[in-house]
Design an enzyme around this catalytic site. Structure first.
Site, PDB file in Angstrom:
ATOM      1  N   HIS A 127      -3.775 -13.271   2.335  1.00 29.93           N
ATOM      2  CA  HIS A 127      -4.130 -12.618   3.596  1.00 29.93           C
ATOM      3  C   HIS A 127      -5.497 -13.155   4.040  1.00 29.93           C
ATOM      4  CE1 HIS A 127      -5.416  -9.143   6.099  1.00 29.93           C
ATOM      5  NE2 HIS A 127      -4.138  -8.832   6.176  1.00 29.93           N
ATOM      6  N   ASP A 205      -5.953  -8.705  -5.202  1.00 33.40           N
ATOM      7  CA  ASP A 205      -5.832  -7.976  -3.941  1.00 33.40           C
ATOM      8  C   ASP A 205      -4.611  -7.062  -4.046  1.00 33.40           C
ATOM      9  OD1 ASP A 205      -5.036  -7.125  -1.449  1.00 33.40           O
ATOM     10  OD2 ASP A 205      -5.228  -9.075  -0.470  1.00 33.40           O
ATOM     11  N   GLN A 208      -1.049  -4.287  -1.145  1.00 33.50           N
ATOM     12  CA  GLN A 208       0.371  -3.961  -1.019  1.00 33.50           C
ATOM     13  C   GLN A 208       0.965  -3.394  -2.307  1.00 33.50           C
ATOM     14  OE1 GLN A 208       1.966  -3.930   1.786  1.00 33.50           O
ATOM     15  NE2 GLN A 208       0.415  -4.987   3.004  1.00 33.50           N
ATOM     16  N   LYS A 231      -2.970   2.361   3.428  1.00 37.46           N
ATOM     17  CA  LYS A 231      -1.634   1.839   3.127  1.00 37.46           C
ATOM     18  C   LYS A 231      -0.929   2.661   2.055  1.00 37.46           C
ATOM     19  CE  LYS A 231      -2.959  -2.950   4.063  1.00 37.46           C
ATOM     20  NZ  LYS A 231      -2.381  -3.407   5.337  1.00 37.46           N
ATOM     21  N   CYS A 369      -1.624 -11.928   9.561  1.00 40.88           N
ATOM     22  CA  CYS A 369      -2.930 -12.305   8.981  1.00 40.88           C
ATOM     23  C   CYS A 369      -2.774 -13.290   7.825  1.00 40.88           C
ATOM     24  CB  CYS A 369      -3.717 -11.081   8.508  1.00 40.88           C
ATOM     25  SG  CYS A 369      -4.170  -9.976   9.825  1.00 40.88           S
TER      26      CYS A 369
HETATM   27  C1  LIG Z   1      -2.188  -8.371   1.089  1.00 44.71           C
HETATM   28  C2  LIG Z   1      -3.222  -7.758   1.964  1.00 44.71           C
HETATM   29  N1  LIG Z   1      -4.520  -7.972   1.711  1.00 44.71           N
HETATM   30  C3  LIG Z   1      -5.478  -7.426   2.470  1.00 44.71           C
HETATM   31  C4  LIG Z   1      -5.201  -6.623   3.541  1.00 44.71           C
HETATM   32  C5  LIG Z   1      -6.324  -6.068   4.346  1.00 44.71           C
HETATM   33  O1  LIG Z   1      -6.393  -4.700   4.255  1.00 44.71           O
HETATM   34  P1  LIG Z   1      -7.370  -3.858   5.187  1.00 44.71           P
HETATM   35  O2  LIG Z   1      -7.114  -4.331   6.589  1.00 44.71           O
HETATM   36  O3  LIG Z   1      -6.975  -2.459   4.957  1.00 44.71           O
HETATM   37  O4  LIG Z   1      -8.767  -4.153   4.753  1.00 44.71           O
HETATM   38  C6  LIG Z   1      -3.853  -6.366   3.839  1.00 44.71           C
HETATM   39  C7  LIG Z   1      -3.467  -5.510   4.979  1.00 44.71           C
HETATM   40  O5  LIG Z   1      -3.355  -5.847   6.098  1.00 44.71           O
HETATM   41  C8  LIG Z   1      -2.855  -6.950   3.042  1.00 44.71           C
HETATM   42  O6  LIG Z   1      -1.566  -6.738   3.303  1.00 44.71           O
END
Ligand SMILES: Cc1ncc(COP(=O)(O)O)c(C=O)c1O
Lengths: 412, 151
Positions: A127, A205, A208, A231, A369
């Site tokens: 991401h 990370d 998910q 999430k 993203c």
């Molecule tokens: C795999 C992953 N990493 C990071 C993020 C970023 O999360 P957040 O926008 O809550 O900081 C997301 C969510 O969009 C994600 O799916």
């Protein structure tokens, strides 16, 4: 025998007031859970209770309300520690979310431990939040970024390349646990073990994974683990960075301000130990309180059961879509997490999403993203259906019907 | 199932999205401009062959959703043979139309985009090629994005 039989999944839907509505005259089918989950009533009520009964600033007051707010805030920290099996609550740093957690590590740990010529190892499916902070760090330090490749549309890490990538120059290996674009579940425990042997620091990370499967950071064997509250049925604006105590204690502050200091003079400051060192200023106090309720809620159902349920739905959806003509599916054929990414031939993902929305089905279309991953797959975007425990097979049936109608609409 | 969407995906739009016109590069181009929609990663590139202030020829390439492709296709049809001033005037009208639904003056076939204003997430798709043509006419070198488009 299926674990998911033990839970009355339909009854759980009643805990989510938002699910009971129509969109464009159709019953809402919320399949955008990878972007953010919906919130059960217990979480909304926990927030309301805090603001109606206990609201005060934390760690500063001596009065009753401040004591209550402080202990609720810190109880959230202890709960988060249990949620991922951290050794102590002191290893839990509250952040705004996954993104801020990674930025914190990249800025603080990275500034101290990286120099020109060092290597940051990532994967091709990250991401943007696990890419851009490292690129910024690389620009500041002169470090280089390398990537573990994926195998094509199935989107599995090509581990045959790992040995040659895990060089002595690699200082940190940061990887996604579950890909939000592909649904791939990476073998993080194995990857962390291989990195650890070479003394490489690891970050997982868990955006998910944290709310979808049982997570034990000690069993994974990583050094940092990050996730977002929103999430996993919690409020927006709160997230968790877990780090090994010895690493956190050795890291310089991320931001300066109140709450994070022991003593301040005009020319110098002594900082608190972790985690407070990293929580400058008045924090999001209601966040950990709402998150606490969310974690209790999820674990009362059982994340092992949720995982099973999500996987069953994803496999079901994958099979339904795979039976259609003129469709391209992304992510692993087996063992996928609770989401399915797809493209209809000659129909752009945004057109798919606009039409699905008209039928009450909330999907996500775009690059999710993960632009470099999209380019790696040779596409600009995909459409994605992502599931949680309150989704049903009947919803997947309806979704598959809607996809067929979309194909008809565009003359396929 | 999608009757409500007929004002967004009008037949003309569907036709231009399936068979975009002037969809190729233009070797004789004297100007070009790139449009980028960061929301979806869509890219398109416009080519203009100018004779003074008159657009002798115009074409585009790239990828995008139905709305953005049809918009670019219909834009090239409209702009061929027109002057810079004609295109600028029409840009104003199209912008007004896709953001408010109001049609001022004669917009010809482009009226099919009036329904877009009801779908705020899609306004950027309809306006992308118009930003690109304005940039090409003004000789801007930076790719234009719809990032700052108020929807
Ligand atoms: C795999 C992953 N990493 C990071 C993020 C970023 O999360 P957040 O926008 O809550 O900081 C997301 C969510 O969009 C994600 O799916």
């Amino acid at each position: 025998m299926s674990v998911s039989k033990n839970v009355d999944w339909l009854a759980l839907r009643k805990d989510f007031p938002i699910l009971d509505q129509q969109v464009h005259g159709q019953p809402l089918i919320y399949f955008d859970n990878a972007a953010t989950s919906q919130k059960p009533r217990v979480v909304i009520e926990a927030l309301q209770h805090y603001y109606e009964c206990d609201n005060a600033n934390v760690h500063r007051g001596i009065h009753e309300l401040s004591n209550r707010a402080t202990s609720a805030y810190e109880a959230g920290r202890a709960r988060a520690a249990r949620f991922i099996n951290a050794r102590t609550a002191e290893e839990i740093v509250f952040t705004r979310g996954t993104t801020e957690g990674i930025n914190l590590v990249a800025s603080s740990w990275g500034a101290k431990n990286l120099k020109s010529g060092d290597v940051i190892l990532l994967t091709e499916m990250e991401h943007h939040s696990n890419l851009v902070p490292w690129q910024l760090l690389a620009q500041r330090t002169g470090a280089k970024i390398t990537y573990v490749p994926i195998t094509g549309d199935e989107g599995i890490l090509d581990l045959s390349k790992l040995d040659s990538l895990l060089t002595r120059q690699v200082k940190i290996f940061s990887m996604v646990h579950i890909s939000n674009s592909l649904g791939t579940v990476n073998p993080v425990a194995d990857l962390c073990a291989r990195a650890r042997k070479l003394g490489i620091t690891t970050l997982v990370d868990g955006a998910q994974s944290a709310g979808h499967m049982p997570v034990d950071v000690q069993a994974i064997g990583c050094d940092f683990f990050v996730f977002s509250g929103h999430k996993i049925c919690g409020p927006t604006g709160i997230g968790v960075l877990w780090g090994r105590q010895e690493l956190l204690d050795a890291m310089p502050p991320y931001q300066g301000g109140g709450e994070m200091i022991l003593s301040v003079e005009y020319q110098k400051t002594e900082f608190k130990k972790a985690p407070h060192r990293f929580e400058a200023g008045t924090p999001d106090i209601s966040g950990p309180i709402g998150l606490h309720a969310a974690m209790d809620y999820l674990d009362a159902i059982g994340r092992d059961r949720i995982w099973k349920h999500d996987q069953e739905l994803a496999n079901y959806a994958y099979e339904k879509l795979a039976a259609l003509k003129n469709i391209r599916l992304f992510g692993p054929k087996t063992g996928r997490a609770g989401l399915v990414s797809f493209l209809l031939n000659d129909v752009h993902a945004h057109d798919v999403v606009t039409l699905a929305d008209q039928a009450g089905v909330a999907l996500r279309g775009g690059h999710h993203c993960t632009q470099p991953l999209m380019h790696r797959l040779g596409v600009e975007s995909t459409a994605r259906a992502s599931f949680y425990f309150y989704n049903t097979k009947a919803e997947v049936d309806r979704f598959a019907e809607v996809v067929k109608e979309i194909q008809k609409f565009f003359g396929q | 199932m999608f009757d409500e969407l007929n004002d967004l995906y009008q037949q003309v739009i569907l036709d231009h999205c399936r068979k975009p016109r002037n969809f190729h590069e233009l070797p004789a181009a004297s100007r070009s401009a790139q449009g980028h929609n960061p929301l979806c990663g869509d890219q398109l590139k416009l080519f203009l062959a100018l004779d003074g202030d008159t657009i002798e020829d115009i074409s585009f390439v790239g990828s995008g959703c139905c709305i953005s492709k049809a918009s670019a296709s219909l834009l090239t049809e409209f702009a061929k043979g027109k002057t810079k001033a004609d295109v600028e005037k029409m840009f104003g009208r199209v912008h007004e139309m896709v953001t408010t639904g109001k049609i001022e003056g004669d917009v010809g076939k482009l009226a099919v985009f009036a329904g877009v204003h009801k779908y705020p997430a899609r306004v950027k798709c309809a306006i992308l090629s118009w930003h690109a043509v304005m940039a090409a006419l003004h000789g801007e070198v930076q790719p234009v994005t719809t990032e700052n488009e108020q929807t």
